[in-house]
Design a protein around this motif. Sequence first.
Motif, PDB file in Angstrom:
ATOM      1  N   VAL A 125      30.356  63.183  71.292  1.00 36.08           N
ATOM      2  CA  VAL A 125      30.888  62.225  72.253  1.00 36.08           C
ATOM      3  C   VAL A 125      29.782  61.823  73.221  1.00 36.08           C
ATOM      4  O   VAL A 125      28.885  62.608  73.506  1.00 36.08           O
ATOM      5  N   SER A 126      29.843  60.576  73.724  1.00 37.06           N
ATOM      6  CA  SER A 126      28.833  60.094  74.675  1.00 37.06           C
ATOM      7  C   SER A 126      29.037  60.752  76.031  1.00 37.06           C
ATOM      8  O   SER A 126      30.102  61.310  76.321  1.00 37.06           O
ATOM      9  N   ASN A 127      28.027  60.668  76.889  1.00 38.98           N
ATOM     10  CA  ASN A 127      28.105  61.263  78.234  1.00 38.98           C
ATOM     11  C   ASN A 127      29.264  60.693  79.043  1.00 38.98           C
ATOM     12  O   ASN A 127      29.864  61.379  79.833  1.00 38.98           O
ATOM     13  N   GLN A 128      29.565  59.423  78.856  1.00 39.16           N
ATOM     14  CA  GLN A 128      30.676  58.801  79.580  1.00 39.16           C
ATOM     15  C   GLN A 128      32.004  58.977  78.846  1.00 39.16           C
ATOM     16  O   GLN A 128      33.026  58.496  79.305  1.00 39.16           O
TER      17      GLN A 128
ATOM     18  N   LEU B 136      24.542  60.929  69.541  1.00 45.34           N
ATOM     19  CA  LEU B 136      24.404  59.620  70.155  1.00 45.34           C
ATOM     20  C   LEU B 136      23.129  59.617  70.989  1.00 45.34           C
ATOM     21  O   LEU B 136      22.889  60.546  71.766  1.00 45.34           O
ATOM     22  N   LEU B 137      22.305  58.595  70.822  1.00 46.73           N
ATOM     23  CA  LEU B 137      21.063  58.449  71.582  1.00 46.73           C
ATOM     24  C   LEU B 137      21.148  57.161  72.402  1.00 46.73           C
ATOM     25  O   LEU B 137      20.588  56.128  72.023  1.00 46.73           O
ATOM     26  N   PRO B 138      21.865  57.205  73.548  1.00 43.26           N
ATOM     27  CA  PRO B 138      22.103  55.980  74.312  1.00 43.26           C
ATOM     28  C   PRO B 138      20.817  55.329  74.818  1.00 43.26           C
ATOM     29  O   PRO B 138      20.739  54.111  74.917  1.00 43.26           O
ATOM     30  N   GLU B 139      19.805  56.141  75.130  1.00 47.39           N
ATOM     31  CA  GLU B 139      18.558  55.574  75.628  1.00 47.39           C
ATOM     32  C   GLU B 139      17.851  54.724  74.575  1.00 47.39           C
ATOM     33  O   GLU B 139      17.067  53.833  74.890  1.00 47.39           O
ATOM     34  N   LEU B 140      18.141  54.959  73.306  1.00 42.18           N
ATOM     35  CA  LEU B 140      17.578  54.173  72.205  1.00 42.18           C
ATOM     36  C   LEU B 140      18.599  53.207  71.608  1.00 42.18           C
ATOM     37  O   LEU B 140      18.272  52.426  70.720  1.00 42.18           O
ATOM     38  N   GLY B 141      19.847  53.302  72.063  1.00 42.58           N
ATOM     39  CA  GLY B 141      20.903  52.459  71.516  1.00 42.58           C
ATOM     40  C   GLY B 141      21.176  52.765  70.054  1.00 42.58           C
ATOM     41  O   GLY B 141      21.471  51.860  69.274  1.00 42.58           O
TER      42      GLY B 141
END
Length: 181
Positions: free
Chosen positions: A122-125, A164-169
Amino acid sequence: REAASGSADGSVHLWDLQTGRERLRFLGHAGAVSCVAFAGDGQTVISGGFDGEVCLWRRSDGTELHRVNLRLPVVFAVAEPRLRGQQILVASGKALQQQAPSDPKELINLRESNHYLSVAAVSNQSRLLVSGTDVGMVVVYDVETKTDLWRWQNHRGSVTTVKLLPELGSVLSASSDGTLV
């Protein structure tokens, strides 16, 4: 600083990272513990197991706070207080589910899959959930809108890791076939 781990004997362990010693042991699963996470409130540990149980534990003393039996092996579970109270997101069998500990009878199917889920993150948010299946498919799912955002099949074996790597999308996945995508 602490870390939590699950064991084949059904126990959950809370470790002191500075000393490397076990601080607490939570007992309650009838089978191997397959996933452990700290809840967003920082005070709760959540565990899921091959016995189909999801348990919430008080981090300070190991007291069991809540238990739900999904009757299928649990591969992922996380408790997140930002989702309309303390919601639990669970990947079990072929379904992603959401459950409120305040109402153990209310188990909401978020998404059904044609294949068995092997792993999830799951994502941080806590808005996005990514899952992998036993046939190599990876799906990114929006928890709020209850829709699939992306779906792809780049693996020939069961997906063993998703991140999930949100910083890289992007999403990182690994499989039992030895591929990393």
